[in-house]
Design a protein around this motif. Structure first.
Motif, short mmCIF file in Angstrom:
data_model
loop_
_atom_site.label_atom_id
_atom_site.label_comp_id
_atom_site.label_asym_id
_atom_site.label_seq_id
_atom_site.Cartn_x
_atom_site.Cartn_y
_atom_site.Cartn_z
N LEU A 12 0.83 -1.21 0.00
CA LEU A 12 0.00 0.00 0.00
C LEU A 12 0.86 1.26 0.00
O LEU A 12 0.50 2.26 -0.64
CB LEU A 12 -0.95 -0.01 1.20
N ALA A 13 2.00 1.22 0.70
CA ALA A 13 2.91 2.37 0.69
C ALA A 13 3.48 2.59 -0.70
O ALA A 13 3.59 3.74 -1.17
CB ALA A 13 4.04 2.16 1.70
N ALA A 14 3.82 1.54 -1.41
CA ALA A 14 4.35 1.67 -2.77
C ALA A 14 3.29 2.20 -3.72
O ALA A 14 3.57 3.06 -4.57
CB ALA A 14 4.87 0.32 -3.26
N ILE A 15 2.07 1.73 -3.57
CA ILE A 15 0.98 2.24 -4.42
C ILE A 15 0.73 3.71 -4.11
O ILE A 15 0.57 4.53 -5.03
CB ILE A 15 -0.29 1.39 -4.21
N GLY A 16 0.74 4.07 -2.83
CA GLY A 16 0.56 5.47 -2.45
C GLY A 16 1.68 6.35 -2.97
O GLY A 16 1.45 7.47 -3.44
N ALA A 17 2.91 5.85 -2.92
CA ALA A 17 4.05 6.62 -3.43
C ALA A 17 3.94 6.80 -4.94
O ALA A 17 4.25 7.87 -5.47
CB ALA A 17 5.36 5.92 -3.07
N LEU A 19 1.13 6.87 -6.70
CA LEU A 19 0.06 7.84 -6.94
C LEU A 19 0.53 9.26 -6.66
O LEU A 19 0.26 10.19 -7.42
CB LEU A 19 -1.16 7.51 -6.09
N TRP A 20 1.25 9.45 -5.56
CA TRP A 20 1.74 10.77 -5.22
C TRP A 20 2.75 11.25 -6.26
O TRP A 20 2.75 12.41 -6.65
CB TRP A 20 2.39 10.77 -3.83
N GLY A 21 3.63 10.35 -6.70
CA GLY A 21 4.63 10.71 -7.70
C GLY A 21 3.99 11.13 -9.02
O GLY A 21 4.42 12.08 -9.66
N SER A 22 2.95 10.43 -9.42
CA SER A 22 2.28 10.81 -10.67
C SER A 22 1.54 12.14 -10.49
O SER A 22 1.47 12.94 -11.41
CB SER A 22 1.32 9.72 -11.13
N TRP A 23 1.00 12.38 -9.31
CA TRP A 23 0.31 13.66 -9.05
C TRP A 23 1.32 14.80 -9.00
O TRP A 23 1.09 15.87 -9.54
CB TRP A 23 -0.46 13.58 -7.74
N ALA A 24 2.46 14.59 -8.35
CA ALA A 24 3.47 15.65 -8.22
C ALA A 24 4.14 15.95 -9.56
O ALA A 24 4.57 17.09 -9.78
CB ALA A 24 4.52 15.25 -7.18
N GLY A 25 4.23 14.98 -10.44
CA GLY A 25 4.90 15.18 -11.71
C GLY A 25 3.98 15.59 -12.84
O GLY A 25 4.41 15.63 -13.99
N ARG A 26 2.75 15.89 -12.53
CA ARG A 26 1.79 16.23 -13.59
C ARG A 26 2.15 17.57 -14.23
O ARG A 26 2.85 18.39 -13.64
CB ARG A 26 0.38 16.28 -13.04
N ASN A 27 1.67 17.78 -15.42
CA ASN A 27 1.88 19.05 -16.12
C ASN A 27 0.88 20.06 -15.59
O ASN A 27 -0.34 19.83 -15.62
CB ASN A 27 1.69 18.88 -17.62
#
Length: 68
Positions: A12-17, A19-27
């Motif tokens: 769950l921590a890897a999935i959360g990371a 998701l957060w990484g894709s949100w933080a790296g969005r355009n």
């Protein structure tokens, strides 16, 4: 069975990371430099006005020790 439950925590921590990484790296839509440059121009104008206030009527400028 308890050990499988403990394996869910890193999963769950890897999935959360991820998701957060894709949100933080969005355009993101950027507003451009116009707003920042206008703010900087207002800042410079305010600083120039404050320097004009610091000049004494006698022509001398205040020293740093007078600006308390």
């Amino acid at each position: 069975m308890a050990s499988l439950a403990w394996l869910l925590i890193p999963l769950l921590a890897a999935i959360g990371a991820g998701l957060w990484g894709s949100w933080a790296g969005r355009n993101r839509k950027t507003a451009g430099d116009g707003i920042e440059l206008e703010g900087y121009a207002r800042f410079r104008a305010a600083m120039e006005r404050s320097e004009a206030v610091m000049v004494r009527p006698g022509g001398g400028e205040k020293s740093h020790s007078d600006a308390v």
